[in-house]
Design a protein around this motif. Sequence first.
Motif, short mmCIF file in Angstrom:
data_model
loop_
_atom_site.label_atom_id
_atom_site.label_comp_id
_atom_site.label_asym_id
_atom_site.label_seq_id
_atom_site.Cartn_x
_atom_site.Cartn_y
_atom_site.Cartn_z
N LYS A 122 1.20 26.50 18.61
CA LYS A 122 2.01 27.70 18.46
C LYS A 122 2.34 27.95 16.98
N HIS A 126 1.32 31.27 14.84
CA HIS A 126 2.20 32.07 13.96
C HIS A 126 1.54 32.28 12.60
N ARG A 131 2.34 36.42 14.66
CA ARG A 131 3.06 36.75 15.88
C ARG A 131 3.07 35.49 16.74
N SER A 132 3.78 35.55 17.87
CA SER A 132 3.85 34.34 18.69
C SER A 132 2.86 34.41 19.85
N GLU A 134 3.61 33.47 22.76
CA GLU A 134 4.39 33.95 23.89
C GLU A 134 4.36 35.48 23.98
N GLU A 135 4.57 36.16 22.85
CA GLU A 135 4.62 37.62 22.93
C GLU A 135 3.26 38.19 23.30
N ARG A 146 2.32 36.99 34.80
CA ARG A 146 3.15 36.92 33.60
C ARG A 146 4.23 35.85 33.76
N SER A 154 5.69 28.80 27.10
CA SER A 154 6.94 28.86 26.33
C SER A 154 7.65 27.52 26.21
N THR A 155 7.84 26.87 27.33
CA THR A 155 8.73 25.69 27.35
C THR A 155 8.30 24.59 26.40
N LEU B 119 14.15 25.08 17.56
CA LEU B 119 13.22 23.98 17.83
C LEU B 119 13.89 22.64 17.51
N VAL B 150 16.48 31.33 30.61
CA VAL B 150 15.35 30.43 30.41
C VAL B 150 14.36 31.05 29.43
N SER B 154 13.40 29.36 25.81
CA SER B 154 12.07 28.75 25.81
C SER B 154 11.20 29.17 24.63
N THR B 155 11.12 30.47 24.41
CA THR B 155 10.12 30.99 23.47
C THR B 155 10.27 30.43 22.06
N TYR B 156 9.14 30.10 21.47
CA TYR B 156 9.11 29.73 20.05
C TYR B 156 8.66 30.99 19.32
N LYS B 157 9.65 31.77 18.88
CA LYS B 157 9.36 33.09 18.32
C LYS B 157 8.73 33.02 16.94
N TYR B 158 8.04 34.08 16.60
CA TYR B 158 7.53 34.23 15.24
C TYR B 158 8.71 34.57 14.34
N GLU B 162 7.21 40.69 9.19
CA GLU B 162 6.31 41.79 9.51
C GLU B 162 6.84 42.61 10.69
N GLU B 188 10.56 43.90 31.83
CA GLU B 188 10.20 44.36 30.50
C GLU B 188 11.34 44.17 29.51
N ARG B 191 11.25 40.51 28.80
CA ARG B 191 10.07 40.18 27.99
C ARG B 191 10.30 40.54 26.52
N THR B 195 10.66 37.57 23.74
CA THR B 195 9.43 37.16 23.04
C THR B 195 9.26 37.78 21.65
N ARG B 196 9.82 38.95 21.40
CA ARG B 196 9.59 39.58 20.10
C ARG B 196 10.42 38.90 19.00
N SER B 197 9.90 38.96 17.79
CA SER B 197 10.59 38.32 16.66
C SER B 197 11.88 39.09 16.35
#
Lengths: 310, 310
Positions: A122, A126, A131-132, A134-135, A146, A154-155, B119, B150, B154-158, B162, B188, B191, B195-197
Amino acid sequence: MATLSVPTPAPTAVEDAEKLKKAFQGWGTDEKAVISVLAHRDATQRKQIRLAYEDLYKEDLLKRLESEISGDFEKAVFRWIFDPIERQAILANVAAKKGIEDYRVIVEIACVSSPAELLAVKQAYHARFKRSLEEDVASHTTGDFRKLLVALVSTYKYDGAEIDTKLASSEAKILHNAIVEKAFNHDEIIRILSTRSRAQLIATFNCYKDEFGASINKVLSGDEFLSALRSAIRCINSPQKYFEKILRNALNKPGTDKDGLTRVIVTHAEKDLKVIKEIYHKRNNVTLDHAVAKETSGDYKAFLLALIGN
Amino acid sequence: MATLSVPTPAPTAVEDAEKLKKAFQGWGTDEKAVISVLAHRDATQRKQIRLAYEDLYKEDLLKRLESEISGDFEKAVFRWIFDPIERQAILANVAAKKGIEDYRVIVEIACVSSPAELLAVKQAYHARFKRSLEEDVASHTTGDFRKLLVALVSTYKYDGAEIDTKLASSEAKILHNAIVEKAFNHDEIIRILSTRSRAQLIATFNCYKDEFGASINKVLSGDEFLSALRSAIRCINSPQKYFEKILRNALNKPGTDKDGLTRVIVTHAEKDLKVIKEIYHKRNNVTLDHAVAKETSGDYKAFLLALIGN
């Protein structure tokens, strides 16, 4: 238990870069020379060769390869040449953009990798795609797929060996109830698969078998979503058996599923392909080398066979 | 812009450990001395003091403190003494086990922390609790709250800056449609938020305001789940304003919400409490010091005021 064979002592990165340059010169390409270098070097050596090549000839080895080789051979070389983490990030990106069509690649990366490996993938994602993962998975899928795929990627799971046997038993029952009710998209199935550690899940699957008399995998058969659930369970429970099946299906498919074949060989040659080969041989009464030789041809065939350790 | 004040030069860890030991000796505890040490040392110094104390007196400073101090003061010291990442892991664990009751703590940790901080918190969680934050949050929640919480943890975002402006505009519309249809639990919405940064989400919220004439926060009001959505958006968009509100609500609540008050002060004193204090002052026409002094008492009050920089 890799199948990759690297000569000892190996030539230096500069010698390898020179050999590749020579293979590119003149009319046509000396593919045999390309294979003799690239299919017999580990990830660190391949990286060194790319650096040495760039340094010596002021051109990107990947770009040069692009104009020298083609077809399935090119695709396989382009998958192989990266280091494992970078390669998984690239495979994940290609698969994520295809939505559920390539869900197996996402499931494999999420469920076979250790939590630390998945995290590294992951992070590489990046850095490379801005971007991730996940997204990208979330925005190209909908509905049950999904829910499952995003949760799996994700986890950041716990990676310890500790097992809670009471929990394994109670969650085996939860899984069983959902399966009896045919509620395969049940939140609880996805929660358990996507959040519990590998050790805990294996304990849960064993409890399931003990208490309900059948492997959880055997009772999940039906549509594509069930296949995805089954893939996740097999990737957690017995990844090498899972990959043997991917190889078997790829080789048995009319016309051969080259993407699947290349993916498994390239991602496992440096890791555990020897074990997968043994399982393949036992299961199919024919060696993997033999089957690959029969279903492929040309430089692609020579490259795969070199990686398989033929 | 921390409020924590550390003397320069600070005493050595050994001197501090000796001062604490002296404060514990004899009948009763010299709480003032405890505060004068612990409320004026940064995370690294506090760690050094714990090590020096253990080394000198062969006892765990935390265990000793447990028998020396009590009530809200004890709770606050026990939150404060850890380093920020360890503290977040402990706060997350306490909150996760309470299910949705303490959802705000989970939302804060997931949405205010940078991806790298989140993280690190999850890694500290693994090390300390031998399980993942994700599995604890997932197994103590259900329904829409589970989906949201959850996904957020969970998500490891960017983490890059950008922004895709087209995407911001199209996702602002998706959010608006879901809100118009009162489908607040819509997949949605979850989501996009999860997930979005951060940079992308802020662009999306700005688009929302521009295109639909109101801040997305203002249109989300209703039940507890909507409060959770709003908390997530505020934590992403303007964390300091969000924490000012938590402080305001905690101080205005009959009997005072000590958990909320302690949490915000302790987790921000070393970080951005000065900014939160300024916002508080402007918003309430009274300083945070004044409000805290009015609503608390004894050693607890003295400790919080020291952290606030009074």
